[in-house]
Design an enzyme around this catalytic site. Structure first.
Site, PDB file in Angstrom:
ATOM      1  N   LYS A  22      12.717 100.407 -10.489  1.00 25.58           N
ATOM      2  CA  LYS A  22      11.604 100.555 -11.428  1.00 25.58           C
ATOM      3  C   LYS A  22      10.356 101.090 -10.727  1.00 25.58           C
ATOM      4  CE  LYS A  22      10.054  96.786 -13.773  1.00 25.58           C
ATOM      5  NZ  LYS A  22       8.578  96.574 -13.710  1.00 25.58           N
ATOM      6  N   SER A  23      10.012 100.517  -9.589  1.00 23.88           N
ATOM      7  CA  SER A  23       8.800 100.951  -8.870  1.00 23.88           C
ATOM      8  C   SER A  23       8.898 102.429  -8.504  1.00 23.88           C
ATOM      9  CB  SER A  23       8.640 100.143  -7.577  1.00 23.88           C
ATOM     10  OG  SER A  23       8.350  98.811  -7.866  1.00 23.88           O
ATOM     11  N   ARG A  27       6.714 105.879 -10.011  1.00 25.57           N
ATOM     12  CA  ARG A  27       6.010 106.762  -9.078  1.00 25.57           C
ATOM     13  C   ARG A  27       6.542 108.188  -9.159  1.00 25.57           C
ATOM     14  NH1 ARG A  27       5.541 101.602  -7.662  1.00 25.57           N
ATOM     15  NH2 ARG A  27       3.908 100.852  -6.254  1.00 25.57           N
ATOM     16  N   ARG A 123      -3.140  89.981 -18.719  1.00 26.36           N
ATOM     17  CA  ARG A 123      -3.064  90.079 -17.257  1.00 26.36           C
ATOM     18  C   ARG A 123      -4.339  90.649 -16.660  1.00 26.36           C
ATOM     19  NH1 ARG A 123       2.576  92.526 -15.531  1.00 26.36           N
ATOM     20  NH2 ARG A 123       1.845  91.721 -13.529  1.00 26.36           N
ATOM     21  N   SER A 168      -1.037  93.119  -2.990  1.00 27.06           N
ATOM     22  CA  SER A 168      -0.565  93.762  -4.214  1.00 27.06           C
ATOM     23  C   SER A 168      -0.337  95.250  -3.997  1.00 27.06           C
ATOM     24  CB  SER A 168      -1.580  93.562  -5.342  1.00 27.06           C
ATOM     25  OG  SER A 168      -1.292  94.455  -6.407  1.00 27.06           O
ATOM     26  N   ASP A 320       9.132  89.522  -6.993  1.00 24.65           N
ATOM     27  CA  ASP A 320       9.701  89.491  -8.346  1.00 24.65           C
ATOM     28  C   ASP A 320      11.002  88.679  -8.428  1.00 24.65           C
ATOM     29  OD1 ASP A 320       7.657  91.064  -9.364  1.00 24.65           O
ATOM     30  OD2 ASP A 320       8.725  92.940  -9.024  1.00 24.65           O
ATOM     31  N   ARG A 351       5.025  82.645 -14.019  1.00 28.97           N
ATOM     32  CA  ARG A 351       6.435  82.429 -13.677  1.00 28.97           C
ATOM     33  C   ARG A 351       6.694  81.086 -13.004  1.00 28.97           C
ATOM     34  NH1 ARG A 351       7.986  88.734 -12.067  1.00 28.97           N
ATOM     35  NH2 ARG A 351       8.379  89.340 -14.231  1.00 28.97           N
ATOM     36  N   ARG A 398      12.121  89.046 -16.589  1.00 29.61           N
ATOM     37  CA  ARG A 398      12.768  88.369 -15.453  1.00 29.61           C
ATOM     38  C   ARG A 398      13.041  86.890 -15.746  1.00 29.61           C
ATOM     39  NH1 ARG A 398      13.158  92.629 -12.189  1.00 29.61           N
ATOM     40  NH2 ARG A 398      11.313  93.936 -11.958  1.00 29.61           N
TER      41      ARG A 398
HETATM   42  C1  S3P Z   1       5.035  96.587  -8.250  1.00 29.50           C
HETATM   43  C2  S3P Z   1       4.337  95.687  -7.488  1.00 29.50           C
HETATM   44  C3  S3P Z   1       4.399  94.228  -7.686  1.00 29.50           C
HETATM   45  C4  S3P Z   1       5.584  93.819  -8.556  1.00 29.50           C
HETATM   46  C5  S3P Z   1       5.771  94.715  -9.741  1.00 29.50           C
HETATM   47  C6  S3P Z   1       5.953  96.163  -9.309  1.00 29.50           C
HETATM   48  C7  S3P Z   1       4.883  98.025  -7.953  1.00 29.50           C
HETATM   49  O1  S3P Z   1       3.219  93.816  -8.344  1.00 29.50           O
HETATM   50  O2  S3P Z   1       5.456  92.488  -8.979  1.00 29.50           O
HETATM   51  O3  S3P Z   1       6.890  94.317 -10.493  1.00 29.50           O
HETATM   52  O4  S3P Z   1       5.709  98.836  -8.440  1.00 29.50           O
HETATM   53  O5  S3P Z   1       3.949  98.384  -7.228  1.00 29.50           O
HETATM   54  P1  S3P Z   1       1.894  93.421  -7.506  1.00 29.50           P
HETATM   55  O6  S3P Z   1       1.469  94.610  -6.772  1.00 29.50           O
HETATM   56  O7  S3P Z   1       0.880  93.035  -8.534  1.00 29.50           O
HETATM   57  O8  S3P Z   1       2.303  92.271  -6.646  1.00 29.50           O
END
Ligand code: S3P
Length: 438
Positions: A22-23, A27, A123, A168, A320, A351, A398
């Site tokens: 997903k990340s 991107r 959030r 983060s 996660d 969570r 999740r």
């Molecule tokens: C992510 C970073 C994480 C993660 C999220 C995806 C990302 O969040 O929990 O599911 O793709 O950069 P945080 O950067 O807020 O920890």
């Protein structure tokens, strides 16, 4: 809302492939959308979160087309040439889309309004609003720094050096993306390393970026007013999605499952280390590199797990995966203690609290602390389950998938109040679970 009861269904065997990361998918669409020319993406995750990113990038002028399953073609609008969107940018459930796009737009002369679902609208956005305001962007957020939020980008923006107050990757990435269209050098200092997909992929798209170390802290410097060139991206399988099947195969007696093409970037693979420390049999087969990321097939066999104290230093590399780790802990032998998990309280749901409540309803022994859970495992015995009383998943994919796995190791099954959020990150979860247990 669709309720569903997950029950024990026999061992998980055979081979399966989880969808793209997903990340990395988010991107790839964003960066390709900034490059002039055509980029191709293979293995893109077609979950709702990523589709929200695609829709937003289209509103900003990128030409994005789905060729076939997981195969996408992007003709970018060009850095500095993003268009002002006509309507609000609806980010759905996706924190990553929101925070990274706020970074992108902060250094463009654009006004845009971000909206999202009930979970996303609760959030915190001040974590990106603060550094992006220092760079010159202005924001009108809802009370408490939440969505809906209007952003007015700055052109030119001002380069900053920003030390992350929370670990983060989203905040780091927002500042680096703003830095792309800012004159001079923008720096982010990371006291604790978080996932580095932004750094890896931006380099592939031709940005100039240096990663160094100062006093044990990571320092990332991005050179602004870059020209991004198109790049073909192959997206590896998502370790965060694989984690549900890894835990399922470890817990369900008789399981012997191969999960193919799992991304094993060290900034993401903490869950595998922790499950191995608990005695889990997880074997890496055919380690290789895919799209600049380490990947392997994982062979996972049923194992008797033993509770441990999880080292808080590993948290960022499995941030996660704690919900599903809690499920593993609930049927392990002995006590598992987790600490340093404050960030889990501001994910798609709280969570820590939500998993404590759901696992307790399923018959697990859980004590909630401010920064983590202490879980007394059953020693391999099934959990009682919830029968036909649904657990609340709070629009959190999740939580839904973790409690689904808990259902596989329960006497009465675990009912989930709503399976719909699973489609945000793992639309094929239900069918893969069925095929692995068949
Ligand atoms: C992510 C970073 C994480 C993660 C999220 C995806 C990302 O969040 O929990 O599911 O793709 O950069 P945080 O950067 O807020 O920890």
């Amino acid at each position: 809302m669709s309720k569903y009861t997950f029950t024990s269904d026999g061992p998980l065997t055979g081979r399966l492939r989880v969808p793209g990361d997903k990340s990395i998918s988010h991107r790839s669409l964003m960066f390709a959308g900034l490059a002039v020319g055509e980029s191709r993406i293979t293995g893109l995750l077609e979950g709702e979160d990523v589709l929200a990113t695609a829709a937003a990038m289209r509103q900003l002028g990128a030409d994005i087309e789905r060729m076939s399953e997981g195969e996408w073609r992007v003709n970018g609008a060009g850095l500095g040439s993003l268009l002002e969107p006509r309507g609000a940018l609806d980010m759905g459930n996706s924190g990553t889309s929101t925070r990274l796009m706020m970074g992108l737009l902060a250094s463009h002369p654009i006004t845009a309004t971000f909206t999202g679902d009930a979970s996303l609208s609760g959030r915190p956005m001040n974590r990106v609003i603060d550094p992006l305001s220092q760079m010159g962007a202005s924001f009108e957020a809802s009370s408490g720094g939440t969505l809906p939020c209007m952003l007015r980008g700055a052109a030119p923006a001002v380069p900053i050096t920003y030390r992350l107050p929370v670990a983060s990757a989203q905040v780091k990435s927002a500042v680096l993306l703003a830095g792309l269209n800012t004159p001079g050098i923008t720096r982010v200092i990371e006291p604790i390393a978080t996932r580095d997909h932004t750094e890896r992929m931006l380099t592939g798209f031709g940005a100039t970026l240096e990663v160094g170390e100062d006093n044990g802290e990571r320092v990332i410097a991005i050179h602004g007013e870059a020209d991004l060139s198109p790049c073909d991206v192959i997206v590896p399988g998502d370790p965060s999605s694989a984690a549900f099947f890894i835990v399922a195969a470890l817990l369900v007696p008789g399981s012997d499952l191969v999960i193919e093409n799992v991304g094993l970037n060290p900034t993401r693979a903490g869950i595998i280390t922790v499950l191995q420390q608990m005695g889990g049999s997880i074997e890496e087969l055919d380690r290789r590199e895919v799209g600049g990321e380490p990947v392997a097939d994982l062979r996972v066999r049923h194992s008797m797990l033993t509770g441990i104290d999880v080292d808080p230093a590993i948290v960022p590399s499995m941030v996660d995966e704690f919900p599903v780790l809690f499920v593993a802990a609930a049927v392990a032998k002995g006590t598992t203690r987790t600490t340093g998990l404050e960030e889990l309280r501001v994910k798609e749901s709280d969570r820590i609290a939500v998993m404590a409540a759901a696992l307790t309803e399923a018959g697990a022994q859980v004590t909630e602390h401010e920064d983590g859970l202490e879980i007394e495992g059953t020693g391999g015995e099934p959990l009682r389950g919830t029968g036909n009383a649904p657990v609340a998943t709070h629009l959190d994919h999740r939580i839904a998938m973790s409690m689904a796995i808990a259902g596989l190791v329960s006497a009465n099954g675990v009912q989930i109040d709503d399976t719909a959020p699973i489609a945000t990150s793992f639309p094929t979860f239900m069918e893969l679970l069925e095929s692995a247990a068949a």
